[in-house]
Structures are given as C-alpha cells and as structure tokens.
Design an enzyme around this catalytic site. Structure first.
Site, mmCIF file in Angstrom:
data_model
loop_
_atom_site.group_PDB
_atom_site.id
_atom_site.type_symbol
_atom_site.label_atom_id
_atom_site.label_comp_id
_atom_site.label_asym_id
_atom_site.label_seq_id
_atom_site.Cartn_x
_atom_site.Cartn_y
_atom_site.Cartn_z
ATOM 1 N N TYR A 53 0.849 -1.187 0.000
ATOM 2 C CA TYR A 53 0.000 0.000 0.000
ATOM 3 C C TYR A 53 0.883 1.235 0.000
ATOM 4 O O TYR A 53 1.795 1.343 0.816
ATOM 5 C CB TYR A 53 -0.896 0.036 1.245
ATOM 6 C CG TYR A 53 -2.355 0.050 0.857
ATOM 7 C CD1 TYR A 53 -2.866 1.111 0.119
ATOM 8 C CD2 TYR A 53 -3.210 -0.990 1.176
ATOM 9 C CE1 TYR A 53 -4.187 1.123 -0.281
ATOM 10 C CE2 TYR A 53 -4.535 -0.988 0.792
ATOM 11 C CZ TYR A 53 -5.023 0.075 0.050
ATOM 12 O OH TYR A 53 -6.330 0.076 -0.343
ATOM 13 N N GLU A 55 -0.346 4.816 -0.638
ATOM 14 C CA GLU A 55 -1.107 6.051 -0.868
ATOM 15 C C GLU A 55 -0.197 7.259 -0.675
ATOM 16 O O GLU A 55 0.611 7.300 0.256
ATOM 17 C CB GLU A 55 -2.296 6.122 0.098
ATOM 18 C CG GLU A 55 -3.406 5.160 -0.290
ATOM 19 C CD GLU A 55 -4.545 5.147 0.717
ATOM 20 O OE1 GLU A 55 -4.369 5.648 1.837
ATOM 21 O OE2 GLU A 55 -5.618 4.626 0.367
ATOM 22 N N ASP A 198 -4.518 14.301 -25.217
ATOM 23 C CA ASP A 198 -4.651 12.898 -24.806
ATOM 24 C C ASP A 198 -4.011 12.057 -25.909
ATOM 25 O O ASP A 198 -4.611 11.814 -26.954
ATOM 26 C CB ASP A 198 -6.138 12.574 -24.648
ATOM 27 C CG ASP A 198 -6.390 11.108 -24.341
ATOM 28 O OD1 ASP A 198 -5.430 10.313 -24.369
ATOM 29 O OD2 ASP A 198 -7.555 10.761 -24.078
ATOM 30 N N THR A 224 -2.365 6.515 -22.191
ATOM 31 C CA THR A 224 -2.356 5.150 -21.691
ATOM 32 C C THR A 224 -0.928 4.648 -21.870
ATOM 33 O O THR A 224 -0.135 5.256 -22.598
ATOM 34 C CB THR A 224 -3.282 4.221 -22.501
ATOM 35 O OG1 THR A 224 -2.846 4.236 -23.861
ATOM 36 C CG2 THR A 224 -4.731 4.666 -22.441
ATOM 37 N N LYS A 227 -0.888 1.036 -25.334
ATOM 38 C CA LYS A 227 -1.194 1.032 -26.773
ATOM 39 C C LYS A 227 0.138 1.060 -27.540
ATOM 40 O O LYS A 227 0.926 0.146 -27.364
ATOM 41 C CB LYS A 227 -2.154 2.166 -27.095
ATOM 42 C CG LYS A 227 -3.492 1.961 -26.338
ATOM 43 C CD LYS A 227 -4.525 3.039 -26.587
ATOM 44 C CE LYS A 227 -5.755 2.793 -25.716
ATOM 45 N NZ LYS A 227 -6.760 3.868 -25.831
ATOM 46 N N ARG A 233 -1.177 -2.353 -18.937
ATOM 47 C CA ARG A 233 -2.411 -1.577 -18.973
ATOM 48 C C ARG A 233 -2.372 -0.506 -17.892
ATOM 49 O O ARG A 233 -2.229 -0.832 -16.713
ATOM 50 C CB ARG A 233 -3.554 -2.560 -18.710
ATOM 51 C CG ARG A 233 -4.935 -2.139 -19.046
ATOM 52 C CD ARG A 233 -5.793 -3.364 -19.308
ATOM 53 N NE ARG A 233 -5.418 -3.907 -20.599
ATOM 54 C CZ ARG A 233 -5.824 -3.386 -21.761
ATOM 55 N NH1 ARG A 233 -6.633 -2.350 -21.793
ATOM 56 N NH2 ARG A 233 -5.417 -3.902 -22.896
#
Ligand SMILES: *Cc1c(COP(=O)(O)O)cnc(C)c1O
Length: 414
Positions: A53, A55, A198, A224, A227, A233
C-alpha cells in the site's frame, strides 16, 4: 512457468489463460489500441510490489515501508518525463480514463464548458460523451472532421470562440492523421482555455519522433501505457511544474486510492524499453506497416476515411459495399483477424452497427510482421470484404492468416 503456478491452485483459471494465449497466438491482432507487451514488462507486473500500500507519492506516503516502491515509482516518473520532455509526471492513474479524470477534477468545476472531439468522429468517451462522466458533469461542445476526414480546424476555432470552453481536448481513438498541437494551442490561447492532449493512441509514436509532440503546447498531456507505448495496462498524466501539485492531488486522494505499484514497476520497465534505439526502429516499422496496409487496401478497391494514414491506424469505410462494421468485424474474426467495428464520419448506422472497421498495426508489428506480410494481410481483408458470404473463400483466407501466425511465434517461451 507462471501458468503452472496458477494451475496448482486454480485449474479453471489456468486453463482459461492458456486458452487466451492460444487465441492471441492464432489470430492476427489488428485492434489499433492493443499490443503485445514484453515478457519483462509482464514479469514486473506479477511481482511482490502488488502487496504494498503506497497512498501518496514518493517521499510523502501515508504508510510506512514505502522506501523501495518509492524508488520504483521515481524511476518510472523520471523515465516517462524523459520520453515526452515534460516537467512533471504522475504514473499512478489506473488507466487512460483515470488520467483524463484527474485533469478534469483539477482544471474544472462541475458545469464548466469543455470542447472535445466528437466520439463518432474519432474522439474518446472521456472527451465529453453523454455516456461518460465527462459528458454528465460538464457542458460539452464538440468538433469533428471535415468531408475529407481531416480535423476541421476552422470549425474548431469557430466553436471555441462561440462557446468559450475552459478546457479544450485534443487527441483521438480513431483518427489516422497527424494532430496539429500548435493549432490547438493557438485556438486555446484565443479563448483563454486550458489545452489537454490525450496521446493515448500515439504515445509510442510521439516518444520516438514519429508524430509531433504536444510538449510545449499542451498544459496537460495524458496517455495510456498499453497502446503504441507497449507497456502494461495503465495511464499517466503529465504537466508543467505549475500544475504538478494540483494534478497529484487530483489523482490521489481525488479519484484513486492506493497506486498499483506492481503495474508502476511494469510501466518503468516499458519506459526503459521505449528509450532504447530498438523502440525507435519499432515505431518506424509501425508507420511503414500501416502505410503498406492502407496502400494495399486502397489498390484493392477499399475506401479509407481520409484516404490513408499518417500513423498506426486506419478506418475502412464500408458504405460502398453496403456492409456494416458489425458484420465485417465478425467476418474477420472467422478468418482469425481481430479488429473492431467503428463509426465513419456522419455514419448513417448506429454505434452498435457502424459502417466502418478500424485497423491498427502496433500488435502485428511487435510480432514481427513486415511490409510484405502487411501486403498479404491487406489482400486477405479486401478479399474478405468482397466475398463475405462465400464460406469456401473464407476458409481459404483463414488458412492464409494462420500461415502468417505460424511464421511469427508469439511468446514462444511461455
Ligand atoms: C484508449 C483511450 C483512452 C482510455 O484508456 P483506458 O485505459 O481504456 O481507460 C483515453 N483516451 C484515448 C484517446 C484513448 O484512445
């Protein structure tokens, strides 16, 4: 072998993953947004970093024990900044949609006006579609392409002057031509709007100089990683120092909880790969392959939106054959070619049916397909369109597809 480790616990999932590997091996993958990530990237994603974790951000976490993932995440940030020439990067967005959402949360208030590319003209759901949060919480104006299939910059400017948006979004999911970021910036400046680029689809091409970069023009660059960039991903959001703190806060705690540090490790590996000379060659091969595929389709009587391509993808316009994108993408699946239906500009058919098919070459290029192979693929697709009801013909075409798949083994050691 990873699949064998799964099998000791869960045979059903192991079988299904093996089946999916077989499917990927035995089809020609032409979905423009997909790629085959390297075994190293995949391995990084399947590591103990998934247990942590974290954060917050490197050096400023809410939990203890983050000193190692801090180093992983910092490396990912440094590499992606270098790739795109940006001052600040947040590598935590779980996907491209989350990267965009972070910009919206930082730059806008609910009800603010945004100007994005229409979905049916090649834009993305997150650019203001009524089905997406971007279309529900904001007041959307849109631009599109002209009769030749190119972005209509005059109309863009007119619409911007009329609506005075707070944010202009450029970048697309189904647009085969160069995007003129400078022109977008000029329009944004005229109306005092932020500009978000984008580059989800073209990131790998931008990183290697095969498409102009939005750096220096866009206030925010989102992408992303899976691609043309060929990573795991995920998403990334980049900006100048001026917006860094606000964007980081928008990602966490604004829209996400704990970052996926195992995926961030995979992103770091992918960014390292993308900085190598081999990746530049790969991008060059994408451009060559896309041009050859487009040329072959056109010389076999198939229409393309905008008449060709400058990047990794193209849209077949099926209207003159009176066929639908839905039917044709299913016909292609029968002959072991995977592609998706796509609207053409001013499509008379619904988005579930469409009059187009989108084709992209990044995945096939990763597999090793060269221009000679692309010529064969183009001929197979043209034949399939013209003989879509001839089962005998289709089974011949399927054999040809499989021959190409056998020629380029995918993940041979998996
Ligand atoms: C693919 C894509 C996205 C969204 O990416 P996800 O990872 O599927 O959320 C955003 N913008 C554009 C232009 C895209 O093509």
């Amino acid at each position: 072998m990873e699949i064998e480790k799964i099998r000791t616990v869960d045979n059903e999932i192991a079988e299904l993953i093996e089946k999916e590997l077989d499917r990927q091996r035995n089809t020609i993958e032409l979905i423009a947004s997909e790629n085959f990530t390297s075994p190293a990237v995949m391995a990084a994603c399947g590591t103990v970093a998934t247990n942590k974790y974290a954060e917050g951000k490197p050096g400023k976490r809410f939990y203890n024990g983050c000193e190692v993932v801090d180093e992983i995440e910092t490396l990912a940030q440094e590499r992606v900044k270098k790739l795109f020439g940006m001052e600040h990067a947040n590598v935590q967005p779980h996907s491209g949609a989350q990267a965009n959402m972070a910009v919206f949360l930082y730059a806008l208030k609910p009800g603010d006006k945004i100007l994005g590319m229409d979905l049916s003209n090649g834009g993305h759901l997150t650019h203001g579609s009524p089905a997406n949060f971007s279309g529900m919480y904001f007041d959307v104006a849109s631009y599109g392409v002209d009769d030749n299939g190119y972005i209509d910059y005059d109309k863009l400017e007119k619409t911007a002057l009329e609506h005075k948006p707070k944010l202009i979004i450029c970048g697309a999911s189904a647009y085969a031509r160069i995007i003129d970021f400078k022109k977008f910036k000029e329009v944004a400046d005229k109306v005092g709007a932020y500009l978000m680029a984008d580059i989800a689809h073209i990131a790998g091409l931008v990183a290697t100089g095969h498409h102009p970069s939005p750096a220096g023009y866009a206030d925010f660059v989102t992408t992303t990683t899976h691609k043309t960039l060929r990573g795991p991903r995920g998403g990334v959001v980049m900006c100048s120092e001026q917006h860094a703190q606000g964007i980081d806060k928008a990602v966490f705690p604004g829209i996400q909880g704990g970052p996926l540090e195992h995926i961030i490790a995979g992103k770091a590996v992918a960014f390292k790969e993308a900085l190598q000379p081999e990746f530049k060659q790969y991008s060059e091969n994408i451009i060559k392959n896309a041009k050859k595929l487009a040329e072959t389709l056109i010389s076999n009587g198939i229409d393309l939106v905008s008449g060709g391509t400058d990047n990794h993808l193209m849209i077949i316009d099926l209207r003159k054959f009176d066929k639908t994108g839905k039917d044709m993408s299913n016909v292609l699946e029968k002959i072991n070619i995977t592609a998706n239906k796509n609207t053409v500009p001013n499509d008379p058919k619904s988005p579930f049916v469409t009059s187009g098919v989108r084709l992209g070459v990044p995945a096939a290029t990763t597999r090793g397909f060269n221009v000679e192979d692309m010529k064969i693929v183009g001929e197979i697709i043209a034949e399939a369109i013209k003989n879509s009801e001839d089962e005998q013909k289709l089974s011949e075409l399927k054999k040809k597809s499989l021959e190409l798949c056998v020629k380029y083994p995918l993940y041979p050691n998996m």
